[in-house]
Scaffold this motif. Structure first.
Motif, PDB file in Angstrom:
ATOM      1  N   ARG A 693       0.768  -1.150  -0.086  1.00 30.11           N
ATOM      2  CA  ARG A 693      -0.014   0.097   0.045  1.00 30.11           C
ATOM      3  C   ARG A 693       0.917   1.363   0.173  1.00 30.11           C
ATOM      4  NH1 ARG A 693      -4.371   2.171  -1.842  1.00 30.11           N
ATOM      5  NH2 ARG A 693      -5.058   3.946  -0.537  1.00 30.11           N
ATOM      6  N   VAL A 694       0.677   2.227  -1.009  1.00 31.88           N
ATOM      7  CA  VAL A 694       1.406   3.374  -1.205  1.00 31.88           C
ATOM      8  C   VAL A 694       0.416   4.521  -1.025  1.00 31.88           C
ATOM      9  CG1 VAL A 694       3.044   4.704  -2.765  1.00 31.88           C
ATOM     10  CG2 VAL A 694       3.015   2.104  -2.821  1.00 31.88           C
ATOM     11  N   SER A 695       0.794   5.360  -0.209  1.00 33.27           N
ATOM     12  CA  SER A 695       0.028   6.772  -0.292  1.00 33.27           C
ATOM     13  C   SER A 695       1.000   7.941   0.169  1.00 33.27           C
ATOM     14  CB  SER A 695      -0.793   6.675   1.167  1.00 33.27           C
ATOM     15  OG  SER A 695      -0.242   6.596   2.387  1.00 33.27           O
ATOM     16  N   GLY A 696       0.444   9.059  -0.156  1.00 27.97           N
ATOM     17  CA  GLY A 696       1.376  10.128   0.065  1.00 27.97           C
ATOM     18  C   GLY A 696       0.350  11.556  -0.221  1.00 27.97           C
ATOM     19  N   GLY A 697       1.147  12.761   0.102  1.00 29.79           N
ATOM     20  CA  GLY A 697       0.220  14.013   0.063  1.00 29.79           C
ATOM     21  C   GLY A 697       1.397  14.957   0.104  1.00 29.79           C
ATOM     22  N   THR A 698       0.796  16.286  -0.507  1.00 33.21           N
ATOM     23  CA  THR A 698       1.672  17.448  -0.562  1.00 33.21           C
ATOM     24  C   THR A 698       0.820  18.464  -0.699  1.00 33.21           C
ATOM     25  OG1 THR A 698       3.568  18.307  -1.370  1.00 33.21           O
ATOM     26  CG2 THR A 698       2.037  17.369  -3.148  1.00 33.21           C
ATOM     27  N   GLN A 699       1.190  19.755  -0.705  1.00 30.47           N
ATOM     28  CA  GLN A 699       0.523  21.173  -0.883  1.00 30.47           C
ATOM     29  C   GLN A 699       1.407  21.847  -1.920  1.00 30.47           C
ATOM     30  OE1 GLN A 699       0.457  22.561   3.254  1.00 30.47           O
ATOM     31  NE2 GLN A 699      -1.561  22.026   3.363  1.00 30.47           N
ATOM     32  N   LEU A 700       0.713  22.406  -2.733  1.00 30.92           N
ATOM     33  CA  LEU A 700       1.207  23.043  -4.089  1.00 30.92           C
ATOM     34  C   LEU A 700       0.732  24.533  -4.102  1.00 30.92           C
ATOM     35  CD1 LEU A 700       0.895  20.163  -6.755  1.00 30.92           C
ATOM     36  CD2 LEU A 700       2.774  20.744  -5.157  1.00 30.92           C
ATOM     37  N   PHE A 701       1.370  25.351  -4.827  1.00 31.29           N
ATOM     38  CA  PHE A 701       0.888  26.798  -4.960  1.00 31.29           C
ATOM     39  C   PHE A 701       0.587  27.425  -3.739  1.00 31.29           C
ATOM     40  CE2 PHE A 701      -0.966  24.150  -8.664  1.00 31.29           C
ATOM     41  CZ  PHE A 701      -0.136  24.614  -9.475  1.00 31.29           C
ATOM     42  N   LYS A 702       1.698  27.633  -3.185  1.00 28.50           N
ATOM     43  CA  LYS A 702       1.878  28.324  -1.729  1.00 28.50           C
ATOM     44  C   LYS A 702       0.650  27.526  -0.686  1.00 28.50           C
ATOM     45  CE  LYS A 702       3.113  32.664  -3.694  1.00 28.50           C
ATOM     46  NZ  LYS A 702       2.976  34.118  -4.032  1.00 28.50           N
ATOM     47  N   GLU A 703       0.877  26.453  -0.758  1.00 29.28           N
ATOM     48  CA  GLU A 703      -0.215  25.567   0.326  1.00 29.28           C
ATOM     49  C   GLU A 703      -1.757  25.943  -0.009  1.00 29.28           C
ATOM     50  OE1 GLU A 703       0.982  26.566   4.039  1.00 29.28           O
ATOM     51  OE2 GLU A 703       3.218  25.540   3.880  1.00 29.28           O
ATOM     52  N   LYS A 704      -2.158  26.348  -1.286  1.00 34.68           N
ATOM     53  CA  LYS A 704      -3.556  26.374  -1.626  1.00 34.68           C
ATOM     54  C   LYS A 704      -3.854  25.157  -2.123  1.00 34.68           C
ATOM     55  CE  LYS A 704      -3.178  31.611  -2.159  1.00 34.68           C
ATOM     56  NZ  LYS A 704      -3.558  32.526  -2.873  1.00 34.68           N
ATOM     57  N   MET A 705      -3.159  24.351  -2.561  1.00 37.81           N
ATOM     58  CA  MET A 705      -3.812  23.009  -3.240  1.00 37.81           C
ATOM     59  C   MET A 705      -3.306  21.872  -2.500  1.00 37.81           C
ATOM     60  SD  MET A 705      -3.374  21.287  -6.974  1.00 37.81           S
ATOM     61  CE  MET A 705      -4.555  22.481  -7.848  1.00 37.81           C
ATOM     62  N   ASN A 706      -4.287  21.138  -2.081  1.00 39.54           N
ATOM     63  CA  ASN A 706      -3.687  19.778  -1.236  1.00 39.54           C
ATOM     64  C   ASN A 706      -4.068  18.687  -2.236  1.00 39.54           C
ATOM     65  OD1 ASN A 706      -3.459  21.146   1.302  1.00 39.54           O
ATOM     66  ND2 ASN A 706      -5.725  21.146   1.592  1.00 39.54           N
ATOM     67  N   VAL A 707      -3.010  18.035  -2.290  1.00 38.81           N
ATOM     68  CA  VAL A 707      -2.754  16.765  -3.212  1.00 38.81           C
ATOM     69  C   VAL A 707      -2.642  15.454  -2.320  1.00 38.81           C
ATOM     70  CG1 VAL A 707      -1.570  15.737  -5.200  1.00 38.81           C
ATOM     71  CG2 VAL A 707      -1.913  18.220  -5.081  1.00 38.81           C
ATOM     72  N   ASN A 708      -3.794  14.718  -2.624  1.00 38.46           N
ATOM     73  CA  ASN A 708      -3.550  13.319  -1.791  1.00 38.46           C
ATOM     74  C   ASN A 708      -3.523  12.095  -2.934  1.00 38.46           C
ATOM     75  OD1 ASN A 708      -3.323  14.092   1.416  1.00 38.46           O
ATOM     76  ND2 ASN A 708      -5.298  15.179   0.267  1.00 38.46           N
ATOM     77  N   PHE A 709      -2.714  11.082  -2.632  1.00 38.34           N
ATOM     78  CA  PHE A 709      -2.916   9.828  -3.834  1.00 38.34           C
ATOM     79  C   PHE A 709      -2.443   8.743  -2.984  1.00 38.34           C
ATOM     80  CE2 PHE A 709       1.411  11.734  -3.552  1.00 38.34           C
ATOM     81  CZ  PHE A 709       2.389  10.693  -3.575  1.00 38.34           C
ATOM     82  N   GLY A 710      -2.962   7.618  -3.497  1.00 34.52           N
ATOM     83  CA  GLY A 710      -2.721   6.250  -2.940  1.00 34.52           C
ATOM     84  C   GLY A 710      -2.772   5.334  -4.073  1.00 34.52           C
ATOM     85  N   ALA A 711      -1.977   3.943  -3.733  1.00 35.65           N
ATOM     86  CA  ALA A 711      -2.333   3.012  -4.807  1.00 35.65           C
ATOM     87  C   ALA A 711      -1.964   1.611  -3.988  1.00 35.65           C
ATOM     88  CB  ALA A 711      -1.149   3.092  -5.959  1.00 35.65           C
ATOM     89  N   THR A 712      -2.323   0.335  -4.524  1.00 30.64           N
ATOM     90  CA  THR A 712      -2.257  -0.757  -3.955  1.00 30.64           C
ATOM     91  C   THR A 712      -1.784  -1.687  -5.138  1.00 30.64           C
ATOM     92  OG1 THR A 712      -4.337  -0.673  -2.594  1.00 30.64           O
ATOM     93  CG2 THR A 712      -3.606  -2.778  -3.051  1.00 30.64           C
ATOM     94  N   LEU A 713      -0.417  -2.252  -4.686  1.00 29.24           N
ATOM     95  CA  LEU A 713       0.534  -2.928  -5.916  1.00 29.24           C
ATOM     96  C   LEU A 713       0.497  -4.573  -5.091  1.00 29.24           C
ATOM     97  CD1 LEU A 713       3.247  -0.285  -5.934  1.00 29.24           C
ATOM     98  CD2 LEU A 713       1.242  -0.309  -7.540  1.00 29.24           C
ATOM     99  N   ASP A 714      -0.076  -5.491  -5.954  1.00 27.80           N
ATOM    100  CA  ASP A 714      -0.085  -6.628  -5.599  1.00 27.80           C
ATOM    101  C   ASP A 714       0.967  -7.442  -6.334  1.00 27.80           C
ATOM    102  OD1 ASP A 714      -0.731  -9.300  -4.989  1.00 27.80           O
ATOM    103  OD2 ASP A 714      -2.963  -9.069  -5.274  1.00 27.80           O
ATOM    104  N   PRO A 715       1.870  -8.100  -5.681  1.00 23.53           N
ATOM    105  CA  PRO A 715       3.021  -8.941  -6.376  1.00 23.53           C
ATOM    106  C   PRO A 715       2.612 -10.198  -6.967  1.00 23.53           C
ATOM    107  CG  PRO A 715       3.343  -9.313  -3.919  1.00 23.53           C
ATOM    108  CD  PRO A 715       1.752  -8.072  -4.226  1.00 23.53           C
ATOM    109  N   TYR A 716       1.399 -10.766  -6.820  1.00 24.61           N
ATOM    110  CA  TYR A 716       1.007 -11.969  -7.165  1.00 24.61           C
ATOM    111  C   TYR A 716      -0.078 -11.612  -8.356  1.00 24.61           C
ATOM    112  CZ  TYR A 716       2.708 -14.036  -2.970  1.00 24.61           C
ATOM    113  OH  TYR A 716       3.391 -14.455  -1.882  1.00 24.61           O
ATOM    114  N   ALA A 717       0.058 -12.675  -9.296  1.00 24.61           N
ATOM    115  CA  ALA A 717      -0.965 -12.853 -10.487  1.00 24.61           C
ATOM    116  C   ALA A 717      -2.155 -13.313 -10.252  1.00 24.61           C
ATOM    117  CB  ALA A 717      -0.127 -13.786 -11.547  1.00 24.61           C
ATOM    118  N   ILE A 718      -3.000 -13.266 -11.225  1.00 24.77           N
ATOM    119  CA  ILE A 718      -4.437 -13.889 -10.907  1.00 24.77           C
ATOM    120  C   ILE A 718      -4.749 -14.745 -11.953  1.00 24.77           C
ATOM    121  CG2 ILE A 718      -5.306 -11.659  -9.649  1.00 24.77           C
ATOM    122  CD1 ILE A 718      -6.643 -10.993 -12.314  1.00 24.77           C
ATOM    123  N   ASP A 719      -5.523 -15.842 -12.024  1.00 24.35           N
ATOM    124  CA  ASP A 719      -6.197 -16.701 -12.837  1.00 24.35           C
ATOM    125  C   ASP A 719      -7.133 -16.134 -13.655  1.00 24.35           C
ATOM    126  OD1 ASP A 719      -8.229 -16.815 -11.489  1.00 24.35           O
ATOM    127  OD2 ASP A 719      -7.479 -19.065 -10.352  1.00 24.35           O
TER     128      ASP A 719
END
Length: 916
Positions: A693-719
């Protein structure tokens, strides 16, 4: 012998008391003069008969003696003579000192007994303050006159300003009697609360009663040129209490309107808690007919609490009742409680669309001041009722409440016992209600009890350092009564029969320590015991042909234990690029941690049941399934976890050349990665690695824009069926990780001004119901509760500003939100959610404001909730128009009314019926 002449300074004072006995005094003085010569001259033979007195003149002996004494004292000491005069002094009309001044001149006419003050004249007497162009004081009649004067251009200036106590009047002229306290005031202007009153003639009877003739009163700031006013000929005015008028007519823009009353009563009490009638507003509906809304009574019960009763009635039989109460005690507690009930009838009886239903809503908010009792707290935030209340209410158009899908409540009490060790207890009740599914989850109540940490290997004053001295244990208890029900069963007997009751005890034994100086470690062993009041017995029912669960009432318990440990550190890294560079350095902080947890299998609490009735297929189950604290595990849990958190910060050269220190900028507030590995995984029923599980956040444009993101990465394949298999995705021809989901949100708020007072005005009702603070869901349009877009506390820009062409910077603000969600669990590679929402407000002119809240859903290919807002500041009035053009909540509303709270019932509020 001659009589000494009285000095100039005492002439006026000395002869006033002597005027009454002037003849006697002259006569006695003459006799005394003769007597003195008689002593100093030759002898005169004695007379046998007295000297005859003129007929009609009788001077008593006492009068002669006293008069003689007065004359002698007058000769020797004129002041003393006045003091010892037997004749009472004439009392003056002034009870205290009079102070006065003027810039041009002060003229005292003793003959006419007048004092004239001219040009910026001021007079002060007791509680009376008078300022004017000219003031004339007649101290014989006990009266004062004040008026305006003309300047060099012939224009009247320096209008009188008369102030007595808390009352202040600004007339053209005034005549006031100090003795009777009566006054005649011409063209008076005064402020009484929110009212501004102007009268041609005002007669002041005393400090508490005024009679006015040819009166206009308004809440406009300019009483001489108001945009509206009420015109009446006779008024009885009691300052600070009430205004009673005769025939009253409303005038708008100097044009009389048909709105008139044979008499009028306006309360003007300065008291905040005054009971009174709340006038209803008129409305009409296509489905429920004509109505009177929000009429009722306000009860000022005491200084600590009040009660408001409001009601609505529709001609088709629908009605609504509301009780609202606020209470407070300084330095102790404060809160409010609102209850709403509505009986809704749609259409007419006998028609196919006829429907009848009852809805309600209860809201309670309570907070306690920590200073009242530091060892205990009590708070409440309750919002429960019918799931469809805010969608179907005849009196509510609350956007945030309507679009929100959840109602929640919490009531809690906590107390700390100052024993050794310290004991903390809390008792709480919670409620969560899904307004779409109408499912209600409640805990009535939850008991939490904890005993403070005990360090058995450390003395009372020892420093807790090292593995052994940091060993500590606690005791925690959690008791819960959990209920799951629906709207239709709410507070019915079945709701309580289905309740789940349980108690959980836990005793954690833990310690923390330092390892190799740079690593922080902790380890713990946890023992748990769970008690249940009911369990299940699972069997195959031959009659039903299915597996059924039978509830077994009675006490039962299970016990578990587990072990966990963690080790972490902090790593700092700085990349320097040079002080002459724009980016001088980047600082990277990493906080890696490694954790381990082990929980053994508790198979002894598991039984088997026949799943098909033949006895050939048996499955395991535990009688504790469905319990509120879960059930003991069947398999071992032997998990190794890894977590890494990162922050990135940069030092950049400041654009301000006067500053020598670089400026710090946060590049990434957080960037977290986490995963785990199951040491007991068999590769079939369970796979060793969990998704990253990857997640992060930052603020841009003099802290007027809040950016939050996340992703789930699975190392296994599926049938082909979408089931994870024990094969790494990279070994199946794919990448190292398979992204199964991802999301990103952007929130951006900008404004033409740094500090916008009107931005995001707080709406407690929307906040309480789970709405947003911003306008992305539109503004609240509850009847009689509209929030103005204008800053009512601000100053009026005035005619000079309005008359200018509006070429200044256009004041505006905007809130922007974007959300993107990606799904790829079964290789669908779809954008599950993709929407944008915008709310913008702008000043079209100093008196016109407009706003819009809208958005677009790129997945559903449709416009989201849209609201258009227009508002016009009409000085003393306010006009607004809200329009939701489409959707299930399509409606419009128009409002025009007086801003002042005293005349808030003078309005026209028309709203359409929602199509929902």
């Amino acid at each position: 012998m001659t009589v000494q002449k009285t000095g100039h300074n005492y002439t006026k004072i000395a002869f006033i008391p002597l005027q009454t006995n002037l003849f006697n005094i002259v006569l006695v003085a003459f006799l005394l003069s003769i007597g003195s010569f008689d002593v100093c001259a030759q002898e005169i033979p004695k007379r046998n008969s007295p000297i005859p007195i003129k007929k009609g003149v009788v001077i008593p002996l006492d009068t002669v003696k006293k008069s003689a004494k007065v004359v002698i004292d007058t000769i020797n000491n004129p002041i003393k003579a006045v003091v010892k005069d037997s004749i009472p002094e004439k009392k003056t009309f002034l009870k205290s000192k009079v102070k006065y001044k003027a810039d041009n001149y002060v003229n005292i006419d003793q003959k006419k007994k007048l004092v004239t003050l001219y040009d910026k004249a001021e007079l002060y007497y007791e509680d009376v303050e008078l300022k004017s162009g000219i003031i004339v004081l007649d101290y014989e009649k006990n009266e004062v006159y004040a008026g305006r004067i003309k300047d060099s251009t012939g224009k009247y200036t320096q209008y009188p300003n008369f102030k007595q106590g808390a009352n202040e009047v600004q007339p053209d002229s005034i005549r006031f009697n100090f003795k009777t306290q009566k006054a005649l005031i011409y063209n008076s202007r005064s402020d009484q609360g929110e009212f501004r009153i102007k009268a041609q003639v005002t007669k002041k009877e005393n400090d508490s009663v005024y009679f006015l003739k040819s009166v206009r009163f308004t809440t406009s700031k300019d009483v001489d040129n108001p945009e509206y006013y009420f015109q009446t000929n006779k008024v009885k005015f009691i300052p600070g209490k009430k205004v009673i008028t005769g025939l009253t007519n409303m005038v708008i823009a100097d044009v009389p309107t048909p709105i008139a009353l044979p008499f009028a009563y306006f309360p003007m009490s300065k008291e905040t808690n005054v009971s009174g009638i709340i006038l209803p507003s008129y409305n009409d509906s296509n489905t429920r007919g004509f109505s009177l809304q929000n009429g009722g009574y306000y009860f000022a019960l005491s200084d600590h609490y009040d009660l408001t009763f409001l009601g609505d009635y529709y001609t088709n039989g629908s009605y609504g009742l509301r009780f609202e109460s606020s209470y407070a005690k300084r330095y102790n507690y404060r809160g409010n409680i609102n209850f709403r009930y509505e009986n809704l009838i749609t259409s007419e009886r006998g028609f196919p669309d006829y429907a009848k239903q009852k809805i309600y809503n209860l809201q309670w908010s309570h907070s306690r001041d920590n200073k009242s009792n530091p060892n205990s707290t009590f708070s409440a935030s309750v919002n429960l009722g019918s799931s469809k209340y805010f969608q179907q209410s005849i009196n509510q158009a609350n956007v945030g409440s309507n679009l929100n899908n959840t109602l929640s409540s919490s009531v809690s009490y906590s107390k700390t016992f100052n024993s050794i060790p310290q004991v903390r207890m809390s008792l709480s009740a919670t409620h969560s209600q899904n307004t779409q599914t109408e499912v209600i989850n409640m805990t009535l109540p939850t008991l939490q009890l904890s005993v403070d940490r005990i360090y058995p290997f450390a003395g009372k004053d020892d420093i807790k350092k090292g593995f052994f001295k940091n060993i500590n244990l606690q005791y925690n208890l959690s008791g819960r009564n959990s209920i799951t029900t629906t709207d239709s069963l709410f507070f019915k007997p079945q709701m309580f029969r289905d309740a789940q009751v349980g108690v959980q005890h836990s005793i954690p034994l833990s310690t923390n320590f330092k390892l190799f100086k740079y690593f922080s470690g902790s380890t713990s062993v946890n023992y748990e015991e769970v008690w249940y009041a009911k369990t299940i017995e699972r069997n195959f029912d031959v009659d039903q042909g299915a597996v059924v669960d039978k509830t077994v009432n009675g006490f039962d318990a299970y016990r578990t234990y587990s072990f966990s440990s963690s080790l972490g550190t902090t790593v700092y890294g700085t990349f320097n690029f040079g002080e002459d560079k724009k980016i001088q350095s980047i600082r990277h902080v990493m906080r890696p941690s490694l954790s381990y947890g082990y929980t053994p299998s508790f198979e002894k609490y598991y039984d088997t049941y026949d799943s098909d009735g033949t006895g050939t297929i048996s499955k395991q189950y535990t009688r504790f399934e469905g319990g509120i604290f879960g059930a003991p595990g069947l398999t071992n849990s032997n998990v190794l976890g890894f977590d890494l958190s990162n922050t990135f910060e940069a030092k950049v050269r400041d654009t301000d050349s006067t500053k020598t220190e670089p400026k710090k900028i946060m590049l990434l507030n957080n960037l977290n990665l986490s995963t785990s590995y199951n040491l007991d995984a068999d590769g079939v029923t369970s796979l060793a690695w969990s998704p990253v599980r990857v997640s992060g956040g930052t603020q841009l444009f003099k802290e007027k824009m809040n950016v939050n993101f996340g992703a789930t990465l699975d190392p296994y394949a599926i049938d082909n069926s979408g089931t994870r298999i024990n094969t790494f995705n990279i070994d199946n021809g794919g990448s190292l990780f398979r992204m199964t989901s991802a999301n990103m949100t952007l929130n951006y708020s900008i404004s033409s001004q740094q500090n916008d007072k009107n931005k995001n005005k707080k709406d407690d009702q929307t906040q309480r119901n789970g709405g947003r603070e911003d306008d992305l869901f539109g503004r609240n349009t509850v009847n009689n509760g509209n929030v103005s877009q204008f800053d009512d506390d601000g100053e009026d820009p005035g005619e000079d500003v309005i008359s200018e062409f509006f070429t200044s910077k256009l004041p505006w603000d905007m809130t922007f939100a974007y959300s993107l969600t990606y799904g790829n669990n079964n290789r669908e590679r779809e954008i599950i959610g993709n929407s944008i929402m915008i709310s913008a407000n702008a000043d079209l002119t100093p008196k016109w404001k407009a706003g819009i809240s809208t958005g677009y859903d790129f997945v559903q290919n449709g416009v989201t909730y849209t609201q258009l807002r227009f508002e016009r500041d009409l000085l003393s009035w306010r006009m607004d128009f809200n329009w939701t053009p489409f959707g299930t909540n399509a409606n419009w509303g128009f409002f025009i009314g007086i801003k002042s709270g005293v005349l808030s019932d003078i309005k026209w509020d028309k709203r359409s019926t929602s199509t929902r």
